[in-house]
Structures are given as C-alpha cells and as structure tokens.
Write an enzyme that holds these catalytic residues in place. Structure first.
Site, PDB file in Angstrom:
ATOM      1  N   ASP A  96       0.853  -1.186   0.000  1.00 14.11           N
ATOM      2  CA  ASP A  96       0.000   0.000   0.000  1.00 14.11           C
ATOM      3  C   ASP A  96       0.886   1.232   0.000  1.00 14.11           C
ATOM      4  O   ASP A  96       1.832   1.319   0.786  1.00 14.11           O
ATOM      5  CB  ASP A  96      -0.901   0.014   1.236  1.00 14.11           C
ATOM      6  CG  ASP A  96      -2.063  -0.950   1.088  1.00 14.11           C
ATOM      7  OD1 ASP A  96      -2.199  -1.531   0.001  1.00 14.11           O
ATOM      8  OD2 ASP A  96      -2.822  -1.126   2.054  1.00 14.11           O
TER       9      ASP A  96
ATOM     10  N   ASP B  76     -13.586  -6.413  -5.906  1.00 17.13           N
ATOM     11  CA  ASP B  76     -13.845  -6.688  -4.492  1.00 17.13           C
ATOM     12  C   ASP B  76     -15.273  -7.204  -4.401  1.00 17.13           C
ATOM     13  O   ASP B  76     -16.187  -6.548  -4.899  1.00 17.13           O
ATOM     14  CB  ASP B  76     -13.739  -5.401  -3.658  1.00 17.13           C
ATOM     15  CG  ASP B  76     -12.356  -4.778  -3.716  1.00 17.13           C
ATOM     16  OD1 ASP B  76     -11.375  -5.523  -3.913  1.00 17.13           O
ATOM     17  OD2 ASP B  76     -12.248  -3.543  -3.584  1.00 17.13           O
TER      18      ASP B  76
END
Lengths: 193, 251
Positions: B11, B130
C-alpha cells in the site's frame, strides 16, 4: 558502445532502457534510420497488438530498414513475433526474418500465458551461463512455431519457440528485462555478441 | 510449466509504503523501492503497488515512485488505485509500470476496459474486483469495498474478460483480513468459467492457505500483504513448501 532501442510508439520501452542502465550502459531511444543503422546493437521492442505495431513500423519506414541491419538485433516479445513470416494476430504479415509463423494459443489453456515459465534446449551464445530450464517472465497470447531457427523452447499447451536466431537477428518471446538476474545475464550476453 | 505466482501487495501513500513492514535488514521500510528490491531478491514473482491516496496531488508522487521502482527492480509490477483514464494509464506505463489495475472506475464506466485493452493490450490490464458473499450470492463492492452493488461477481468477471481484461484480481471481503484462507470455492468457479489468469486475494494466513488456493481454488497467482510484510511467511520458505506439494513455483 552505441545501443539503440527502436522507438516506434509501441510498448513499455522504459523497462528495457532501465535494464541496460542497471548493467552500466546507456541506451538511446530512436526511430531515426541513421541512428539505428550506425548503432552497434539494436533492440526491437514491442508490446501491444501486432497489426497496429506493424502499421507504426510502416509509417516510419522501419519495416524495410530492420531486415537490412547488419549488427546484432534483439527483438523482444511482440518485436520477435513481428520478425516472423506472419502472425495470426490481426492477420499480419511480418518482416520475414525468421522462417516461422505466429499462432494463437487455443482455449484449452488460459490466455494470455502470464508469468514465469522455463526455457530449454538452449542453443546460442545469447544463453551463455544460463542453465537449462531457467525461469523467464512471459506475457503473450500468440506463440512462434518451432522451426530450424529455434534457440530456446518453452512448453505451454505445446512446445514452441521462445527464442529464435537467424544470422545477426535474435528474438526472445520472454522479457529478459523483467526476468530478474538471469534475464539481465541474457541482455549482458547480447551486448557481447 | 508455467508456475504459480506469489505476489506481495504494497500500500502506497504519498509515494511511501504505509502498512507497517518488519524486515530486519531494511534501512527504510517506508521506501517502496528498497522494499520492492528486497522482495525481488526473496523470490517474489511480481509486485502490486496500491495507491491508497489517489488524490490528484498524490498522483505525481506516485508517478515518480513508479519511475524509481522501474529503474531498480527487475521483476514485473502492477500499479493500482484511483486509475480512471487512458491518459493516466499511459503515464504510468511510460514511467515503467508493467500493468495497471482498475476497480471501481471499470464498474462506473465498463468501456474503460475496452479502451485500455485496445490501446495498450490486454496483457497490462488487470481488473480488480472486491466482492462479498451475501446470502450465497457474490456481490461486487466499490470504493475499497465500502459501497455495495447489485452486480454479480461472476457475471462482472465474464464481462470484463470479454471487454479485454488480461487478468482478474479477486478480493473476497469475507476473507480479507481474517487470515483464515482464500475464497477457494468462488476462485475455482472463476477459473473454470473464465479463460484468463485469476489472482487470489484476501485471507492469507499460513502456508496451507496458499497450497489450498492453488489446488482447490485453482488460482494462477496469490496476493498477500501482512503475512509477507511482517515476515510471518518468508517467501523462500513458502515456495519450498509449495514445491514439496507438487505445485510448480519458480525457485
């Protein structure tokens, strides 16, 4: 050494340039025929779709220049495929340097082949110091058929040519610039051909 | 044989790695370049950088980071997070990214998948999905999983394949963060119904989970973050175990 990467608008050429930088060489990006002709070594990259890449080559006259080059030339991925006789992708006529054709993998396997696979039956100084069954990074939906000019083979659905050589022309289906330290060795070998 | 891939996910916020990493031999764990090089040395097959800021200001910083990673790292990497235009992808690829991953922007404007595949080739278009299983049905969620939709995971995956996606990165929100294993049933169904590679994401907690997702889940690649960052599963050990279980990996 003058090292030129043919810049005809196709693909991720930064990675190739950086890979040579890591080996301590400066590579020039160019589509200028004079610049390419006078290079010691030429890289012919290519990522993307075959017929549009060939169109870009024709627009800059590089399609007639490349087959006349006398110094070592290395085609990578689509670059290698465009050096063949023909590719099924967009039913595109190639430069005819390698006497083989490029076909699409069938639906029996996942397409594109994406990831690390081994190269074997290695046959050229390009692979000096590279062991049989070394892993290389590949991303492609089309493959070059096995022929007399095959200098490396890979299995994915069938046994196909993952590298080719004809006189001063070399081609790799895999990406040496993305294949870790072993890939870097192949680029280094190319520079010493 | 084509090997199964192990992909650490990093990230990124303002050009720096955010999730804590715990590599003893790293001078600066927040430096994406150093971390990426370390992972390449450990035998990671690819890397994914997820830009979690994705504001306009952060975009320039990310582009610069991509350039530095491309300069120094010799394995492929994907960049995702806040990508919604052809121009943005062009800039990322020109700076040396190998692939980009798009998520919510593809749901909002599915034509984006076609545009990217036509211009840059399917090989660099990863569609991240997702999804959450609710009463037996897998529903696509947006904006990092915060916004539910009525879109069915499998239908959406098939649609993006037809539109030219080169790969699917499927994160199960039911499994993400649980360390209880990947969503292998859904993954196996994706792999059977689609003809492009599937990356499993969400749920990695131990080595067995990776074995399961490559066998039961039929995944082509597995992505994880914390188990790698905190050294809970060292990649070289993981790959040796996979090999022992007759799973093809690059050693």
């Amino acid at each position: 050494m003058k090292l030129v990467i043919i810049d005809y608008g196709a693909g991720n050429i930064k990675s190739i340039q950086f890979a040579f930088n890591r080996l301590g060489y400066e590579a020039i990006l160019s589509k200028n025929p004079e610049e390419i002709k006078t290079a010691d070594k030429v890289i012919f990259p290519g990522v993307g779709e075959a017929s549009s890449a060939m169109k870009m080559l024709k627009e800059s006259g590089l399609d007639t220049l490349i087959p006349t080059l006398k110094q070592p030339v290395l085609g990578i991925c689509l670059g290698m495929q465009l050096m063949c006789l023909h590719t099924e992708e967009g039913d595109t006529k190639g430069l005819g340097i390698f006497q083989t054709k490029v076909k699409r993998f069938s639906q029996n396997v996942k397409v594109p082949q994406m990831g690390w696979n081994v190269i074997k039956e290695l046959k050229s100084d390009l692979f000096k110091g590279i062991k049989e069954n070394e892993y290389m990074y590949l991303v492609h939906s089309y493959y070059a058929e096995h022929c007399d000019e095959t200098i490396a083979a890979t299995d994915y659905e069938i046994n196909y040519a993952s590298a080719l050589q004809h006189e001063n022309f070399y081609g790799t289906q895999f990406h040496p610039e993305k294949s870790g330290n072993e890939g870097a060795k192949i680029l280094q070998n190319f520079l010493t051909l | 044989m084509l090997t199964k891939r192990i992909i650490p996910c990093l990230d990124i916020k303002n050009g720096r790695t955010v999730k804590g990493v715990n590599f003893v031999d790293l001078r600066d764990a927040g430096d994406p370049v150093e971390l990426a090089k370390q992972y390449a040395d450990y035998g990671a097959d690819e890397l994914v950088f997820l830009d979690i800021t994705a504001t306009l200001e952060a975009r320039a910083t990310t582009l610069e980071m991509v350039l530095h990673v491309a300069e120094q790292v010799n394995i492929p990497f994907t960049v995702g997070g806040g990508i919604s235009s052809v121009e943005h992808v062009d800039a990322l690829l020109k700076n040396g990214a190998d692939k980009v991953s798009i998520n919510s922007s593809a749901v909002k404007r599915p034509e984006l998948v076609n545009e990217l595949a036509d211009k840059f080739g399917s090989q660099c278009v990863v569609v991240a999905i997702d999804a959450k299983e609710i009463d037996g049905a897998w529903k696509v969620h947006l904006a990092g999983g915060t916004i539910p939709t009525e879109i069915d995971l499998f239908e959406w995956a098939k649609e993006v394949e037809e539109r030219g996606a080169g790969e699917i990165l499927f994160t199960s929100m039911n499994h993400d963060g649980t360390k209880g294993g990947f969503a292998n049933k859904a993954l196996a169904r994706l792999s059977e119904e689609l003809n492009i590679p599937i990356i499993a994401s969400g749920g990695a907690g131990n080595v067995q989970h990776f074995i399961d997702t490559f066998t039961i889940g039929k995944s082509d690649a597995a992505l994880a973050a914390s188990v790698f960052h905190f050294g809970e599963i060292p990649i070289p050990d993981l790959k040796k175990e996979l090999k022992k279980h007759n799973i093809e990996v690059r050693l």
